[in-house]
Scaffold this motif. Sequence first.
Motif, mmCIF file in Angstrom:
data_model
loop_
_atom_site.group_PDB
_atom_site.id
_atom_site.type_symbol
_atom_site.label_atom_id
_atom_site.label_comp_id
_atom_site.label_asym_id
_atom_site.label_seq_id
_atom_site.Cartn_x
_atom_site.Cartn_y
_atom_site.Cartn_z
ATOM 1 N N SER A 28 12.395 -10.805 -0.230
ATOM 2 C CA SER A 28 12.293 -9.592 0.578
ATOM 3 C C SER A 28 11.069 -9.675 1.478
ATOM 4 O O SER A 28 10.047 -10.276 1.112
ATOM 5 N N GLU A 29 11.190 -9.080 2.665
ATOM 6 C CA GLU A 29 10.015 -8.840 3.496
ATOM 7 C C GLU A 29 9.244 -7.662 2.888
ATOM 8 O O GLU A 29 9.842 -6.701 2.392
ATOM 9 N N ILE A 30 7.923 -7.739 2.916
ATOM 10 C CA ILE A 30 7.097 -6.659 2.359
ATOM 11 C C ILE A 30 6.619 -5.777 3.512
ATOM 12 O O ILE A 30 5.866 -6.229 4.382
ATOM 13 N N GLN A 31 7.068 -4.527 3.511
ATOM 14 C CA GLN A 31 6.777 -3.612 4.615
ATOM 15 C C GLN A 31 5.605 -2.674 4.313
ATOM 16 O O GLN A 31 4.949 -2.183 5.232
ATOM 17 N N ASN A 32 5.368 -2.408 3.032
ATOM 18 C CA ASN A 32 4.328 -1.462 2.644
ATOM 19 C C ASN A 32 3.363 -2.116 1.664
ATOM 20 O O ASN A 32 3.686 -3.131 1.029
ATOM 21 N N ARG A 33 2.201 -1.514 1.520
ATOM 22 C CA ARG A 33 1.190 -2.084 0.632
ATOM 23 C C ARG A 33 1.589 -1.999 -0.834
ATOM 24 O O ARG A 33 1.035 -2.708 -1.664
ATOM 25 N N ALA A 34 2.548 -1.146 -1.154
ATOM 26 C CA ALA A 34 3.039 -1.037 -2.529
ATOM 27 C C ALA A 34 4.536 -1.338 -2.546
ATOM 28 O O ALA A 34 5.302 -0.786 -1.751
ATOM 29 N N LEU A 35 4.928 -2.242 -3.440
ATOM 30 C CA LEU A 35 6.334 -2.641 -3.538
ATOM 31 C C LEU A 35 6.756 -2.602 -4.998
ATOM 32 O O LEU A 35 6.039 -3.090 -5.880
ATOM 33 N N LYS A 36 7.924 -2.012 -5.258
ATOM 34 C CA LYS A 36 8.493 -1.994 -6.595
ATOM 35 C C LYS A 36 9.780 -2.812 -6.583
ATOM 36 O O LYS A 36 10.633 -2.626 -5.712
ATOM 37 N N ILE A 37 9.911 -3.710 -7.564
ATOM 38 C CA ILE A 37 11.076 -4.594 -7.635
ATOM 39 C C ILE A 37 11.804 -4.343 -8.945
ATOM 40 O O ILE A 37 11.203 -4.398 -10.028
ATOM 41 N N ASP A 38 13.098 -4.069 -8.850
ATOM 42 C CA ASP A 38 13.924 -3.856 -10.038
ATOM 43 C C ASP A 38 14.269 -5.223 -10.648
ATOM 44 O O ASP A 38 14.943 -6.047 -10.025
#
Length: 654
Positions: free
Chosen positions: A617-627
Amino acid sequence: MKNHPLFVIFLLTIVCNIQAQISLFDNTIIHEIKISSTDSNLWQNLTDDYNNGIASDNIPYRSVTIEIDGFIMSSVGIRQKGVSSNTTVSTTKKPLKLNFGKFVDGQKYDGVKKINLGNGVGDPAIIKDKLAYNMLRYHGIPSPRVSHAKVYIQGQYWGTYALIEQIDKRYLKRNFATDNGNLWKNKGNNDLSWQGTDINNYPFELQTNEEENNWSKFIEFVNVINNSSDADFKNDLENVFHVDEYLRILAIDLLINNSDSYLERGRNWYLYHEPKSNKIHWLPWDYNLTFNRGEDGDNDFDILNSENEKILIDRVLAVPEWKGKYLNYMCEILQINMIRERLDPELDALLDLIDDDWGSTNNFFTVTDIDNAINGNTWTDNTFQEKTYQGLKKFITDRAEVVQTNITAQNHTCNPIIQSINVKDVVINEFMTSNDDGSQWVDQDNENEDWIELYNNTNFDINLTNYFLSNDNSFLHKWEFPENTIIQANSYLIIWPDKDVHQVGLHPQFKLDKDEGKLFLTHLDGSLIDAVEWDTEIAKNTSMSRFPNGTGDFQNIAVTFNAENSTLLSIKDSFTKLPFKIFPNPAKNQLNIKFKVLPISTSISIIDITGRQVYSSEIQNRALKIDISKFKSGLYIANVTNETTNFSYKLIIK
């Protein structure tokens, strides 16, 4: 200055021994072996030793000085060997065995302790062992290396011999995951029928771990062959024996009419129990009486060996799945292995090599005999069986036609072998030869092992069935990719060359050498897909990488395990310039990534231990949650990259 004789001798010895040892199995040259001794009756004493010791299989060695291609070694053991190859010979050209370490502990030449000198009984060109072992290695079976030498004894030319590698612990170390298992040699005529649990009932000799004298795996193997029920036989034998290897050996033995083997006479093989896999390997041996076929096809074996009652063969081929695989291997061998296009150049090269160096009447075949044995319609064996056989090239053609007819009669169809990729479609892209404990690059058992990264340069998935990796140019088909191993389009695949063959995943039975070495990626048909060679030490926790990725030359740049090779900063610098947190670790249902500052064009990919990408995934925000709730438990690698940096992070998912 007055020369002191002892000083001159000592100086000459030093000068000779600072020369590098020429590879003993370089078969582009005829080697020279000069044997000398202060014993003026050396040959007669060797003959007496043989005659007195052959009945009890206790032939002593005598100490001699050996010069091999100019390299001098003292205190080397020598003795005569063989049975029919010795007793049927009318000249003094007897088969010999050299033991470099017999009288000097640890002394070896070119990494080997013992070497067999074959005299060519039943084999005018002394090529049958070499040809058969070549065919076996071509189909992924470890086999002894062979070259040729002119031998001199006490200054007299003794004849041209084949130099045949000994099966011993050094051989086991070179070819298998471990060399500390039990090695048994069949010393007589045996059909592997059940003779009870008393080891004295079997004509085998334990040649390693003699003090422990543990025969339990041998007895278990013979017991399964004979006493396992038909319903349980397949599963029971697979648990104790490398059946797939044996199917390949059996196919080649039958194709080349190997009568002096288990097929007919119950002779000439070893069994090796390899501890990591906890299975027995069948090690083929002694092929000088192969490739024999009369003018009218006599001496031919039926492809199911139905004329000889051998319980292992009968029971293995009674399993439909194994019979099908066995016939498939025969088809493969006829398509790409035992073919004139491949073998003729080898036969011609050997004939060119030895015909000018034949010389002495001690060679009991003439140069004309050699030429007929290779190129002629027939040749006559006047050393052993007093029979007339087809020349080797004619044998290859005629025997192949007969076997193909027999395969068709079994209602079996030979499918063409198709190579699915071109040179450099898949490349050796990066490799690490010294992965230190505590580094982030670990296999599925959380172990720091050397690794090889392949890269698929194409836009389509590639099936690596029938492809091989090797670190040995004399055995290019050393480790075969498991059937239906897939390397995805424009993706990476990690292989762990750690000899941990018992572990899940891609674990070849060889390791990489940090000082110098080679790697080859090849196809079953002999095509070289990619290769790399290095001759300088590679430091710990550093890798050699193709740059540009997938196409360039190898360079020592930042490690990019399972990711694109680029002129990246070191991992330490990457962490400094790209601070983030991944938590929790271990994780179960959700994985969190938080950045203090998010660089542009930052992306994340997660790969499992086989190299398969399971998330990107591209990271768009400073916080990322991955299932990650659907991820299987195990070890994963998270690769976080942007335009200038790359960071690999080890994850454990519960």
